[in-house]
Design a protein around this motif. Structure first.
Motif, PDB file in Angstrom:
ATOM      1  N   MET A 208       0.830  -1.217   0.000  1.00 49.29           N
ATOM      2  CA  MET A 208       0.000   0.000   0.000  1.00 49.29           C
ATOM      3  C   MET A 208       0.857   1.256   0.000  1.00 49.29           C
ATOM      4  SD  MET A 208      -3.171  -0.224  -0.281  1.00 49.29           S
ATOM      5  CE  MET A 208      -3.925   1.245   0.452  1.00 49.29           C
ATOM      6  N   ALA A 209       1.879   1.292   0.865  1.00 47.89           N
ATOM      7  CA  ALA A 209       2.744   2.471   0.922  1.00 47.89           C
ATOM      8  C   ALA A 209       3.422   2.672  -0.420  1.00 47.89           C
ATOM      9  CB  ALA A 209       3.795   2.314   2.021  1.00 47.89           C
ATOM     10  N   ARG A 210       3.815   1.560  -1.064  1.00 44.56           N
ATOM     11  CA  ARG A 210       4.476   1.675  -2.349  1.00 44.56           C
ATOM     12  C   ARG A 210       3.517   2.225  -3.412  1.00 44.56           C
ATOM     13  NH1 ARG A 210       7.651  -3.461  -4.400  1.00 44.56           N
ATOM     14  NH2 ARG A 210       8.712  -3.061  -2.440  1.00 44.56           N
ATOM     15  N   GLN A 211       2.272   1.726  -3.364  1.00 45.27           N
ATOM     16  CA  GLN A 211       1.274   2.222  -4.337  1.00 45.27           C
ATOM     17  C   GLN A 211       1.004   3.717  -4.146  1.00 45.27           C
ATOM     18  OE1 GLN A 211      -2.136  -0.255  -3.837  1.00 45.27           O
ATOM     19  NE2 GLN A 211      -1.462  -1.774  -5.354  1.00 45.27           N
ATOM     20  N   LEU A 212       0.888   4.109  -2.884  1.00 56.63           N
ATOM     21  CA  LEU A 212       0.640   5.517  -2.592  1.00 56.63           C
ATOM     22  C   LEU A 212       1.783   6.378  -3.104  1.00 56.63           C
ATOM     23  CD1 LEU A 212      -1.436   7.293  -1.155  1.00 56.63           C
ATOM     24  CD2 LEU A 212      -0.066   7.114   0.923  1.00 56.63           C
ATOM     25  N   ARG A 213       3.013   5.878  -2.911  1.00 53.04           N
ATOM     26  CA  ARG A 213       4.178   6.616  -3.380  1.00 53.04           C
ATOM     27  C   ARG A 213       4.137   6.750  -4.900  1.00 53.04           C
ATOM     28  NH1 ARG A 213       7.750   4.077   0.057  1.00 53.04           N
ATOM     29  NH2 ARG A 213       8.415   2.694  -1.624  1.00 53.04           N
ATOM     30  N   ALA A 214       3.741   5.668  -5.559  1.00 57.85           N
ATOM     31  CA  ALA A 214       3.673   5.697  -7.029  1.00 57.85           C
ATOM     32  C   ALA A 214       2.652   6.735  -7.506  1.00 57.85           C
ATOM     33  CB  ALA A 214       3.319   4.318  -7.569  1.00 57.85           C
ATOM     34  N   VAL A 215       1.500   6.790  -6.815  1.00 54.92           N
ATOM     35  CA  VAL A 215       0.471   7.774  -7.183  1.00 54.92           C
ATOM     36  C   VAL A 215       1.004   9.193  -7.004  1.00 54.92           C
ATOM     37  CG1 VAL A 215      -1.770   8.730  -6.498  1.00 54.92           C
ATOM     38  CG2 VAL A 215      -1.489   6.251  -6.737  1.00 54.92           C
ATOM     39  N   ARG A 216       1.714   9.392  -5.876  1.00 55.24           N
ATOM     40  CA  ARG A 216       2.257  10.736  -5.614  1.00 55.24           C
ATOM     41  C   ARG A 216       3.313  11.125  -6.637  1.00 55.24           C
ATOM     42  NH1 ARG A 216       2.740  10.314   0.800  1.00 55.24           N
ATOM     43  NH2 ARG A 216       0.574  10.803   1.308  1.00 55.24           N
ATOM     44  N   THR A 217       4.154  10.164  -6.984  1.00 55.07           N
ATOM     45  CA  THR A 217       5.190  10.433  -7.989  1.00 55.07           C
ATOM     46  C   THR A 217       4.546  10.831  -9.306  1.00 55.07           C
ATOM     47  OG1 THR A 217       6.677   8.845  -6.968  1.00 55.07           O
ATOM     48  CG2 THR A 217       7.135   9.426  -9.255  1.00 55.07           C
ATOM     49  N   ARG A 218       3.515  10.064  -9.668  1.00 51.25           N
ATOM     50  CA  ARG A 218       2.798  10.348 -10.912  1.00 51.25           C
ATOM     51  C   ARG A 218       2.198  11.752 -10.895  1.00 51.25           C
ATOM     52  NH1 ARG A 218       0.501   6.943 -15.151  1.00 51.25           N
ATOM     53  NH2 ARG A 218      -1.253   8.202 -15.795  1.00 51.25           N
ATOM     54  N   GLN A 219       1.573  12.087  -9.781  1.00 58.96           N
ATOM     55  CA  GLN A 219       0.963  13.427  -9.664  1.00 58.96           C
ATOM     56  C   GLN A 219       2.003  14.529  -9.758  1.00 58.96           C
ATOM     57  OE1 GLN A 219      -1.234  13.316  -5.991  1.00 58.96           O
ATOM     58  NE2 GLN A 219      -3.094  12.523  -6.961  1.00 58.96           N
ATOM     59  N   ALA A 220       3.136  14.312  -9.084  1.00 56.27           N
ATOM     60  CA  ALA A 220       4.203  15.321  -9.113  1.00 56.27           C
ATOM     61  C   ALA A 220       4.715  15.496 -10.539  1.00 56.27           C
ATOM     62  CB  ALA A 220       5.343  14.914  -8.175  1.00 56.27           C
ATOM     63  N   LEU A 221       4.831  14.392 -11.271  1.00 57.88           N
ATOM     64  CA  LEU A 221       5.289  14.473 -12.657  1.00 57.88           C
ATOM     65  C   LEU A 221       4.289  15.219 -13.532  1.00 57.88           C
ATOM     66  CD1 LEU A 221       6.850  10.926 -13.171  1.00 57.88           C
ATOM     67  CD2 LEU A 221       8.031  13.120 -13.486  1.00 57.88           C
ATOM     68  N   VAL A 222       3.011  14.913 -13.358  1.00 59.61           N
ATOM     69  CA  VAL A 222       1.983  15.578 -14.173  1.00 59.61           C
ATOM     70  C   VAL A 222       1.958  17.082 -13.878  1.00 59.61           C
ATOM     71  CG1 VAL A 222      -0.525  15.787 -14.542  1.00 59.61           C
ATOM     72  CG2 VAL A 222       0.561  13.525 -14.518  1.00 59.61           C
ATOM     73  N   ASP A 223       2.084  17.444 -12.597  1.00 57.52           N
ATOM     74  CA  ASP A 223       2.080  18.869 -12.254  1.00 57.52           C
ATOM     75  C   ASP A 223       3.304  19.585 -12.831  1.00 57.52           C
ATOM     76  OD1 ASP A 223      -0.316  18.676 -10.955  1.00 57.52           O
ATOM     77  OD2 ASP A 223       0.556  18.439  -8.951  1.00 57.52           O
ATOM     78  N   ALA A 224       4.471  18.958 -12.713  1.00 60.07           N
ATOM     79  CA  ALA A 224       5.693  19.580 -13.251  1.00 60.07           C
ATOM     80  C   ALA A 224       5.616  19.650 -14.769  1.00 60.07           C
ATOM     81  CB  ALA A 224       6.927  18.797 -12.816  1.00 60.07           C
ATOM     82  N   ALA A 225       5.073  18.615 -15.390  1.00 58.12           N
ATOM     83  CA  ALA A 225       4.951  18.596 -16.850  1.00 58.12           C
ATOM     84  C   ALA A 225       3.983  19.683 -17.316  1.00 58.12           C
ATOM     85  CB  ALA A 225       4.481  17.229 -17.328  1.00 58.12           C
ATOM     86  N   ALA A 226       2.910  19.914 -16.554  1.00 61.39           N
ATOM     87  CA  ALA A 226       1.942  20.945 -16.925  1.00 61.39           C
ATOM     88  C   ALA A 226       2.634  22.300 -17.016  1.00 61.39           C
ATOM     89  CB  ALA A 226       0.801  20.989 -15.906  1.00 61.39           C
TER      90      ALA A 226
END
Lengths: 205, 205
Positions: free
Chosen positions: A1-19
């Motif tokens: 679960m912690a790993r999945q949550l981290r993956a979601v956060r990483t993805r979000q951070a990437l999308v925000d930076a890419a935007a």
């Protein structure tokens, strides 16, 4: 679960930076290494989540659409007349273009990478046109004004708002300005509602 | 003389090819080798005439401004009312954006490379605002409508026309359309002249 949550956060951070990067530099000019640096994420992690620049852009466009649909859905639905609600919807779009890099980026990317489903306009044009149609049925519009023409006019205004918002972010020397994009769109609607012709004017050609 | 003439022609061919490339791909995405290929000119000749991409872009922007100023100056100056002349000027701008790659490219580049003097808008905004001011003095405008607001509205419409013209050139799937950008801008002015409010409408907020 912690790993999945981290993956979601990483993805979000990437999308925000890419935007932010796509918004500033466009699709062709965007640099993946700048996106990684801004997100504090390695290039390996980026390619794990998004195998191409196109995939990353599509994720930004999808998020921009989601944010836009949610913001329009959250506007009060009554009892204001439909014409005012239609105009308020376009003002909300102008606000999003000023304040939300994912939305501004989605608007830019959908021009640079034409794709019907990802086009940012699809996330709002139907809702806005429906409100103008309601205003027409309610007798709020001049009989000669078609709701689809007002939807087109809204596209023009929103495109203008996008560019004004981007120019303001870049503090362009081209267009020094005090008013926000929202305020400018409001002024345009005030004029459009009333019409511009004075007493001595000829009939429209 | 023959050599000088050849140099002028080479330069013109490069500026025209560059206009098409900047228009399609933007400043960051434009490829100098594609420009050379389209102009039928070697990279050596390109760098002889323009030592940087920025210089080439500036030449395209200057040509776009010149074409625009000449087109507006060639419009009939009377005896039509100033309001109609102002609107006709914006229709001419929309036509240029549809038909002249140097103009469309100048419009795009002046957003992507903010620089006061090269900004495409400077080649027309004063002429258009002066016509609206004349219309105001002639009593053609509603007393509450300021000429500078109509200049702003013109910017919004022209920005929209630029994007419609570019989307049409790319045959975007996003926006299938029949009307030309000129026709769309004309429709918008018809609405704006009359105003949109019908009999049962409330006063503007």
């Amino acid at each position: 679960m912690a790993r999945q949550l981290r993956a979601v956060r990483t993805r979000q951070a990437l999308v925000d930076a890419a935007a932010t990067e796509f918004d500033r530099s466009g699709y062709a000019g965007a640099a993946l290494n700048r996106i990684c640096r801004a997100a504090g994420i390695t290039m390996g992690a980026l390619t794990f989540h998004f195998s191409t620049k196109g995939e990353l852009a599509a994720a930004v466009q999808a998020k921009g659409q989601t944010v836009t649909r949610a913001a329009l859905a959250a506007l009060p639905s009554g009892p204001a007349p439909a014409l005012h609600r239609a105009i308020d919807a376009t003002l909300e779009l102008a606000r999003l273009l000023e304040e939300e890099p994912t939305v501004r980026s989605a608007a830019r990317l959908s021009r640079e990478r034409p794709d019907g489903e990802l086009a940012w306009t699809t996330s709002w044009i139907t809702a806005v046109q429906d409100l103008f149609s309601q205003a027409y049925r309610d007798g709020q519009l001049h009989a000669a004004v078609r709701p689809e023409d007002l939807a087109m006019l809204s596209r023009f205004l929103i495109l203008g708002a996008e560019h004004r918002a981007r120019a303001a972010g870049e503090q362009s020397v081209e267009e020094p300005r005090e008013a926000s994009a929202v305020e400018e769109v409001r002024q345009m609607w005030d004029i459009i509602q009333r019409g511009i012709c004075g007493p001595s004017s000829l009939a429209p050609s």
